[in-house]
Design an enzyme around this catalytic site. Structure first.
Site, short mmCIF file in Angstrom:
data_model
loop_
_atom_site.label_atom_id
_atom_site.label_comp_id
_atom_site.label_asym_id
_atom_site.label_seq_id
_atom_site.Cartn_x
_atom_site.Cartn_y
_atom_site.Cartn_z
N SER A 148 0.04 3.65 10.14
CA SER A 148 0.06 4.55 11.13
C SER A 148 0.09 3.94 12.51
CB SER A 148 -1.40 5.28 11.10
OG SER A 148 -1.40 5.93 9.72
N ARG A 204 -2.74 12.04 13.24
CA ARG A 204 -4.15 12.46 13.14
C ARG A 204 -4.93 11.73 14.17
NH1 ARG A 204 -3.23 8.53 9.56
NH2 ARG A 204 -4.60 6.71 9.34
N ASP A 208 -2.81 -1.34 9.63
CA ASP A 208 -3.99 -2.61 9.92
C ASP A 208 -5.16 -2.61 8.83
OD1 ASP A 208 -2.55 -3.07 12.19
OD2 ASP A 208 -3.70 -1.74 13.44
N GLY A 243 -9.46 -0.67 12.31
CA GLY A 243 -8.85 0.58 11.76
C GLY A 243 -9.84 1.02 10.34
N ASN A 275 0.79 -1.07 0.03
CA ASN A 275 0.07 -0.04 0.09
C ASN A 275 0.81 1.17 0.06
OD1 ASN A 275 -1.57 1.91 0.46
ND2 ASN A 275 -2.45 1.14 2.32
N GLU A 307 -3.08 0.13 -6.36
CA GLU A 307 -3.38 1.35 -7.25
C GLU A 307 -4.74 2.13 -6.59
OE1 GLU A 307 -3.75 0.49 -11.20
OE2 GLU A 307 -1.66 -0.41 -11.18
N ASN A 361 -8.87 -1.52 -1.56
CA ASN A 361 -9.65 -2.84 -2.01
C ASN A 361 -9.17 -3.54 -3.10
OD1 ASN A 361 -11.05 -2.92 0.16
ND2 ASN A 361 -12.64 -1.59 -0.52
C1 LIG Z 1 -5.91 11.49 25.85
C2 LIG Z 1 -5.01 10.17 26.25
C3 LIG Z 1 -5.19 9.25 25.34
C4 LIG Z 1 -4.25 7.87 25.38
C5 LIG Z 1 -4.76 6.74 24.89
C6 LIG Z 1 -3.73 5.77 24.20
C7 LIG Z 1 -4.59 4.56 23.94
C8 LIG Z 1 -4.02 3.88 22.64
C9 LIG Z 1 -4.58 2.46 22.45
C10 LIG Z 1 -4.49 2.42 20.88
C11 LIG Z 1 -5.34 0.84 20.55
C12 LIG Z 1 -5.18 0.99 19.29
C13 LIG Z 1 -5.97 -0.47 18.62
C14 LIG Z 1 -5.43 -0.55 17.13
C15 LIG Z 1 -6.27 -0.02 16.20
C16 LIG Z 1 -5.99 0.07 14.92
O1 LIG Z 1 -6.32 -1.19 13.97
C17 LIG Z 1 -6.37 1.26 13.86
C18 LIG Z 1 -5.77 1.36 12.26
O2 LIG Z 1 -4.53 1.11 12.44
P1 LIG Z 1 -3.71 1.65 11.18
O3 LIG Z 1 -4.50 1.04 9.83
O4 LIG Z 1 -2.34 1.20 10.88
O5 LIG Z 1 -3.81 3.16 11.06
N1 LIG Z 1 -5.81 2.45 14.75
C19 LIG Z 1 -6.47 3.33 15.49
O6 LIG Z 1 -7.95 3.10 15.50
C20 LIG Z 1 -5.98 4.45 16.24
C21 LIG Z 1 -6.56 4.54 17.63
C22 LIG Z 1 -5.65 5.79 18.15
C23 LIG Z 1 -6.35 6.01 19.71
C24 LIG Z 1 -5.84 7.37 20.28
N1 ADP Z 2 -3.25 2.45 -3.42
C1 ADP Z 2 -4.26 3.03 -2.55
N2 ADP Z 2 -4.78 4.11 -2.49
C2 ADP Z 2 -5.52 4.52 -1.56
N3 ADP Z 2 -6.00 3.70 -0.63
C3 ADP Z 2 -5.50 2.60 -0.36
C4 ADP Z 2 -4.61 2.06 -1.68
N4 ADP Z 2 -4.07 0.64 -1.05
C5 ADP Z 2 -4.77 0.51 -0.01
N5 ADP Z 2 -5.51 1.61 0.33
C6 ADP Z 2 -6.25 1.76 1.50
O1 ADP Z 2 -5.50 2.48 2.59
C7 ADP Z 2 -6.25 2.31 3.73
C8 ADP Z 2 -5.10 2.66 4.81
O2 ADP Z 2 -4.40 1.71 4.80
P1 ADP Z 2 -3.24 1.33 5.54
O3 ADP Z 2 -2.12 0.46 5.07
O4 ADP Z 2 -4.07 0.62 6.67
O5 ADP Z 2 -2.72 2.51 6.25
P2 ADP Z 2 -2.90 3.47 7.73
O6 ADP Z 2 -2.36 2.81 8.71
O7 ADP Z 2 -2.24 4.67 7.34
O8 ADP Z 2 -4.34 3.58 7.86
C9 ADP Z 2 -6.98 1.12 3.87
O9 ADP Z 2 -8.29 1.20 4.10
C10 ADP Z 2 -6.59 0.44 2.57
O10 ADP Z 2 -7.78 -0.22 2.03
#
Ligand SMILES: CCCCCCCCCCCCC/C=C/[C@@H](O)[C@H](COP(=O)(O)O)NC(=O)CCCCC
Ligand code: ADP
Ligand code: CA
Length: 555
Positions: free
Chosen positions: A248, A318, A205, A516, A145, A178, A181
């Protein structure tokens, strides 16, 4: 450390001009420095190294040319190992070395010997041992990605991962996605899965979620299972998935490996690790919505995700911005949670055990689960659902979280549910009831400290196999009547406030954060499918034990 077993080879070789006794068994490669004199020397302790054969990445012959040596990959390396004036034959072993915080690195050691035949015998013997390991992947399908995290997925793969795969003799088919999904649909409909020993996901995730959706769907279709039915026993996926973190949060990688490091993940893939993982299926009115392996969160985490999606330009920061904003907003939601407690299993969400590499709780509970599902298929009436084991909780919640694994990540190193297990067939259902901002902050801060986040009167946690949630605005008229006397005024206000959001009153519903990704439906039915998928991982390793009597170096 494994026992050395019968020796396949034993020679005196040199490492950086010092003499070593080197031995190879099916399980271990050991090199021990020969004592120059029998007299004890406090400043020169006897040096002994031992590497499990399963953790050797590759072996490379160093070829001599005009007094310097050339690697068999073509690059030049000046290693003129000399004894007197004789040039020597050499070979290099690349192996896994453990660093701090569960990180792995690729280390190397070059052995030299005067006899070319001996040298070649060593190289071919090590290669034979590596080839006999059937759990190592040879052909991988890689999805990158380029858009996740800090948009570094492609660079991370090309610079840190691809060279390691090449060294290990793994061939790859790489697809840079690209659009969202793309990977899911390719896996569902196009990918020639028979050609591959595994799938690699480079992203966060959300990207991993795409991969499991494609793979699980495809497996069910190939096995003649209806993937839409909430009652079907799903067929486990045979292909393992490797995660190269480039997103992220990267919670799934962190909670299964112990670190978010692309090189460590690549090495776990190369050595052919295998870690089973539970998967939750999420349905709405018997209609399939999504799968989840880490967090299903309604309320706080759902709101953080919805808000943060509009701020993707900020990158991973973010989540911090939206986290603070949603904490201050302090919305609560009314609804009914029903759940089927996990019975007969070992472990509770509040015990001190942690799911670690080779977890016996996952093995025990996984076994129990497969026996149960066989029984369930034979006699559906024995299901706890029909014998009335469901429990129901109605209330106002700041957060409803189901953690199918610890959900540890750099933001929360012990995770949302520190004692949750990767492969025990359960999810930990955490209910955070309406409380003051101060109390909610106490709960959140405990995700980042050693204190127990469940030891608060407004938080409860249950280990469950299945649960349902029904937001209050979706409840049947009879259910609502029960609540009316308690809260009739608020009902009227929330109706008004849906039309007038500016008044700041709590909204009627949140959305679900599903690994996520935002779920559009709020009323859901969630079921855990024990060990449905497998990762190229081994779970988080315990810290190394200092003295190990099975280590030949200790003898
Ligand atoms: C005000 C103080 C707040 C401190 C809270 C810290 C707790 C953080 C717990 C995070 C749990 C995260 C569980 C994972 C979620 C991910 O699947 C999801 C998507 O990840 P990605 O695709 O890599 O971006 N991330 C989130 O939903 C972010 C949650 C962040 C919450 C602050
Ligand atoms: N080429 C692409 N362009 C735009 N979105 C995409 C692409 N490939 C995957 N995605 C989508 O990007 C989103 C975020 O991807 P992820 O790898 O989890 O990054 P992040 O952790 O920053 O959220 C997912 O919903 C995924 O389906
Ligand atoms: Ca689990």
């Amino acid at each position: 450390m494994e026992r050395p077993g019968r020796l396949l080879l034993q020679s005196e070789l040199r490492v950086r001009n010092a003499a070593y006794d080197v031995s190879l068994s099916r399980s271990l490669l050991t090199w021990k420095r020969r004592a120059a004199s029998p007299v004890y020397h406090p400043f020169r302790p006897s040096v002994c190294h031992s590497v499990p054969v399963s953790e050797i990445i590759s072996v490379r012959e160093e070829e001599e040319e005009n007094g310097s040596r050339q690697r068999d990959d073509g690059s030049w390396k000046k290693i003129r190992e000399r004894e007197g004036k004789d040039c020597r034959q050499a070979f290099t072993v690349l192996y896994v070395e453990r660093c701090q915080q569960h990180r792995w690195r690729c280390a190397e050691v070059t052995f030299t010997c005067s006899d070319e035949t001996v040298c070649q015998h060593w190289v071919s013997s090590i290669r034979e041992q590596l080839a006999s390991n059937t759990s190592r992947p040879k052909h991988l399908l890689v999805y990158i990605n380029p858009y996740g995290g800090k948009h570094q997925g492609k660079r991370i793969y090309e610079q840190k991962v691809a060279p390691l795969f090449t060294q290990a003799g793994i061939s790859t088919s790489v697809i840079v996605t690209e659009y969202a999904n793309h990977a899911r649909d390719h896996l569902k409909m196009e990918a020639e899965l028979k050609k591959f020993d595994g799938v690699v996901c480079v992203g966060g995730d959300g990207m991993f979620s795409e991969i499991i959706h494609g793979l699980i769907w495809r497996t069910q279709i190939d096995c003649g299972v209806d993937p839409n039915s909430p009652e079907e026993a799903l067929s486990p996926c045979s292909l393992r998935i490797g995660i190269i973190p480039a997103g992220s949060t990267d919670c799934i990688c962190f909670a299964t490996v112990g670190t978010n490091d692309p090189v460590t993940s690549a090495l776990h893939i190369i050595v052919g690790d295998s870690q089973p993982l539970d998967v939750c299926s999420v349905h709405h009115n018997n209609m399939f919505l999504r799968y989840s392996v880490s967090l299903l969160g309604y309320g706080f985490y759902g709101d953080v995700l919805s808000d943060s999606e509009r701020k993707r330009w900020m990158g991973p920061a973010r989540y911090d911005f939206s986290g603070v904003k949603m904490f201050l907003t302090h919305h609560y939601y009314e609804g009914t949670v029903s759940y089927l407690p996990a019975r007969g299993i070992i472990g509770t969400p509040r015990d001190a055990t942690r799911c670690r590499s080779g977890c016996v709780i996952c093995q025990h509970n996984g076994q129990l689960n497969s026996e149960r599902s066989e029984k369930y298929e034979m006699d559906e009436a024995s299901d706890s659902e029909s014998s009335g084991e469901w429990r129901t909780i109605r209330g106002k919640f700041l957060a409803i979280n189901a953690a199918s694994m610890s959900c540890a990540c750099p933001r929360s190193p012990k995770g949302l549910s520190p004692a949750a297990h990767l492969a025990d067939g359960t999810t930990d259902l955490i209910l955070v009831r309406k409380c003051s901002r101060f109390n909610f902050l106490r709960h959140l801060l405990r995700h980042t400290s050693k204190d127990d986040q469940f030891d608060l009167t407004f938080v409860e946690v249950h280990r469950v196999r299945r649960f349902r949630f029904m937001p209050r605005h979706c409840q049947s008229d009879s259910d609502l009547e029960l609540d009316l006397h308690e809260n009739s005024k608020r009902q009227i206000f929330s109706q008004i406030c849906k039309d007038h959001p500016a008044c700041g009153c709590a909204p009627a519903y949140s959305s679900w954060n599903c690994d996520g990704e935002i779920l559009t439906h709020t009323a859901i039915d969630v079921r855990v499918h024990c060990q449905l998928i497998k990762l190229f991982a081994r779970g988080i390793e315990e810290l190394p034990v200092f003295e190990d009597l099975t280590n030949p170096c200790a003898i």
